[in-house]
Design an enzyme around this catalytic site. Sequence first.
Site, PDB file in Angstrom:
ATOM      1  N   GLN A 268      53.850  -0.126  41.227  1.00 17.91           N
ATOM      2  CA  GLN A 268      54.570  -0.606  40.051  1.00 17.91           C
ATOM      3  C   GLN A 268      55.461   0.478  39.431  1.00 17.91           C
ATOM      4  OE1 GLN A 268      51.326  -1.060  40.659  1.00 17.91           O
ATOM      5  NE2 GLN A 268      51.100  -3.280  40.765  1.00 17.91           N
TER       6      GLN A 268
ATOM      7  N   GLY B  67      48.579   2.877  54.851  1.00 16.22           N
ATOM      8  CA  GLY B  67      47.526   2.603  53.872  1.00 16.22           C
ATOM      9  C   GLY B  67      48.005   1.647  52.803  1.00 16.22           C
ATOM     10  N   TRP B  68      47.162   1.389  51.838  1.00 12.05           N
ATOM     11  CA  TRP B  68      47.452   0.370  50.830  1.00 12.05           C
ATOM     12  C   TRP B  68      48.702   0.684  50.006  1.00 12.05           C
ATOM     13  CZ3 TRP B  68      41.818   0.216  48.568  1.00 12.05           C
ATOM     14  CH2 TRP B  68      40.982  -0.420  49.483  1.00 12.05           C
TER      15      TRP B  68
ATOM     16  N   ARG C   7      47.930  -1.965  30.660  1.00 13.60           N
ATOM     17  CA  ARG C   7      46.765  -1.388  29.984  1.00 13.60           C
ATOM     18  C   ARG C   7      46.008  -0.620  31.052  1.00 13.60           C
ATOM     19  NH1 ARG C   7      41.483  -3.145  29.887  1.00 13.60           N
ATOM     20  NH2 ARG C   7      40.260  -1.866  28.432  1.00 13.60           N
TER      21      ARG C   7
ATOM     22  N   ASP D 213      43.787   1.247  33.667  1.00 14.82           N
ATOM     23  CA  ASP D 213      42.448   1.058  34.244  1.00 14.82           C
ATOM     24  C   ASP D 213      41.880   2.379  34.774  1.00 14.82           C
ATOM     25  OD1 ASP D 213      44.629   0.518  36.316  1.00 14.82           O
ATOM     26  OD2 ASP D 213      42.883   0.819  37.606  1.00 14.82           O
TER      27      ASP D 213
ATOM     28  N   GLU E 290      49.495  -6.136  33.549  1.00 14.79           N
ATOM     29  CA  GLU E 290      48.149  -5.934  34.097  1.00 14.79           C
ATOM     30  C   GLU E 290      47.130  -5.463  33.059  1.00 14.79           C
ATOM     31  OE1 GLU E 290      48.466  -4.780  38.653  1.00 14.79           O
ATOM     32  OE2 GLU E 290      49.012  -3.106  37.355  1.00 14.79           O
ATOM     33  N   HIS E 291      45.901  -6.020  33.198  1.00 13.31           N
ATOM     34  CA  HIS E 291      44.663  -5.465  32.619  1.00 13.31           C
ATOM     35  C   HIS E 291      44.507  -5.651  31.118  1.00 13.31           C
ATOM     36  CE1 HIS E 291      44.142  -3.626  36.500  1.00 13.31           C
ATOM     37  NE2 HIS E 291      45.113  -2.754  36.330  1.00 13.31           N
TER      38      HIS E 291
ATOM     39  N   GLU F 288      46.950  -8.097  37.533  1.00  7.96           N
ATOM     40  CA  GLU F 288      45.510  -7.918  37.741  1.00  7.96           C
ATOM     41  C   GLU F 288      44.839  -8.119  36.388  1.00  7.96           C
ATOM     42  OE1 GLU F 288      44.913  -4.039  39.399  1.00  7.96           O
ATOM     43  OE2 GLU F 288      45.546  -4.648  41.407  1.00  7.96           O
TER      44      GLU F 288
ATOM     45  N   TYR G 290      39.955  -4.844  34.776  1.00 12.27           N
ATOM     46  CA  TYR G 290      38.821  -4.483  35.625  1.00 12.27           C
ATOM     47  C   TYR G 290      37.531  -4.332  34.818  1.00 12.27           C
ATOM     48  CZ  TYR G 290      42.000  -2.954  39.440  1.00 12.27           C
ATOM     49  OH  TYR G 290      42.920  -2.873  40.436  1.00 12.27           O
TER      50      TYR G 290
END
Length: 537
Positions: A106, A127-128, A379, A381, A412-413, A434, A437
């Site tokens: 992001q 990888g991710w 926000r 995580d 997100e979050h 997302e 969490y």
Amino acid sequence: MVFDPSMPDIQAKVDEVFKQQESAQFGTGRYALMFKPGTYDKINAQIGFYTQIAGLGLNPDDTTFNGDVTVDAGWFNGNATQNFWRSAENLALNPVSGTDRWAVSQAAPFRRMHVKGGLNLAPDGYGWASGGYIADSKIDGQVGPYSQQQWYTRDSSIGSWGNGVWNMTFSGVEGAPAQSFPEPPYTTLENTPVSREKPFLYLDGADYKVFVPEKRTNARGVSWANGTPQGESIPLDQFYVVKPGATAETINAAVDQGLHLLFTPGIYHVDRTIDIDRANTVALGLGLATIIPDNGVTAIKVGDVDGVKLAGLLVDAGPTNSDTLIEVGPEGASASHADNPTSLQDVFVRVGGAGAGKATTGMVVNSNDTIIDHTWLWRADHGEGVGWETNRADYGLQVNGDNVLATGLFVEHFNKYDVRWSGENGKTIFFQNEKAYDAPNQAAVQNGDTKGYAAYKVDDSVTTHEGWGLGSYCYFNVDPTIRQDHGFQAPVKPGVKFHDLLVVSLGGQGQYEHVINDTGSPTSGTDTIPSQVVSFP
């Protein structure tokens, strides 16, 4: 830092910045690496946190690298999911290997770039990665997303597109793959309804100016394809060049005098709101210029006026709760701005991460016709000052204005709704979310009779709304038994339409019961497999 082709040791200087910024995720360094028109040989500009690299020509092809602008993830063991807050703009690249690597997630826009070859969006080793955003760019070869979970490309031209994982969305992109969601997961709109490219600094001979591209309707392809781009050039002497140490008082005085704002790289504490209430004001940040509100004030407020351009700014919540961090238009704003909308481009919000921060709502849009073009409201995580109450922020984006368009919306979050849309005739092209969490238990996210707050809620009063390519993910790492009734919530009305929605449980840490309202299959078990809805209602 301004470079020209005759300078010695450009590579060494660029490497020095990268060494400092490579893993400085919450550091205080801010850099803009600006390259005058010309050709630069054998350069590999690796781009770390809070670093903007940009050409200073009127067109990308005016500043050419025989070399690369590279983002990789060696600092994080080949995982690119935290490669945030950096940008590349207004350059032409002849990549050494034939393919440039831009492995980001992001808040890392790739704008107004010309890659004379391919573009790899994954880290070395594949990888991710969880990105990302391209606009107004021409990629002559193939774009290879590989492991990228989602991506949005707008008003660009590409040779071809390699693959898709969960959500690949395109609007106004020549060469984009055909609409095919959910398999492969391509959401493709021929045009972007309304767009206006981000303002940028450039050199006109020896004089610095800011170019403000004009609004386009039903846009397709790059804005610079036919040579001179369409828009307005504003000389630098019409800007207040904001430097570290400047106060909100001096910034507001400059706006009152009729000046635009150019924020140089740095971190700015403001003890009162920056008020921009003059039509057509440009407020452009370089090098991820960061504004922190003190004493719980709102960092930036835009009046209910035409054509304000906010771009290239990061607003970081302070330790005292702010009701809002950014407000576009006052409460009850009612004027039409259809001919000349206000736009926010690469304007990011962060609550926590660099230290404890709090805000009730990240961004509120009250003005009609506003364009939100690439934002990440986050926000935190991870990082410093992170906890369910420590960096409390209930809402990410609240839209009250009518005819608001979001192109590239990442939120997100947040503790409650990530996005709540109360205005009429809103449109969102691409949404990535997302859920928080760190929800401690089911009770903490209970919303009346509903389990969990939707990631994206359209109010029951709304009669017209449309969204394309929207995804919400959950990863409840404190209590993996938490259930979300749905990722999306909207009234069932003929004018409210959604296309290509998905929810995903990451590794089985919590589950969704449905995708939107009570439509769509539940996510299941520990498999990270999306549940999808192609069309709603």
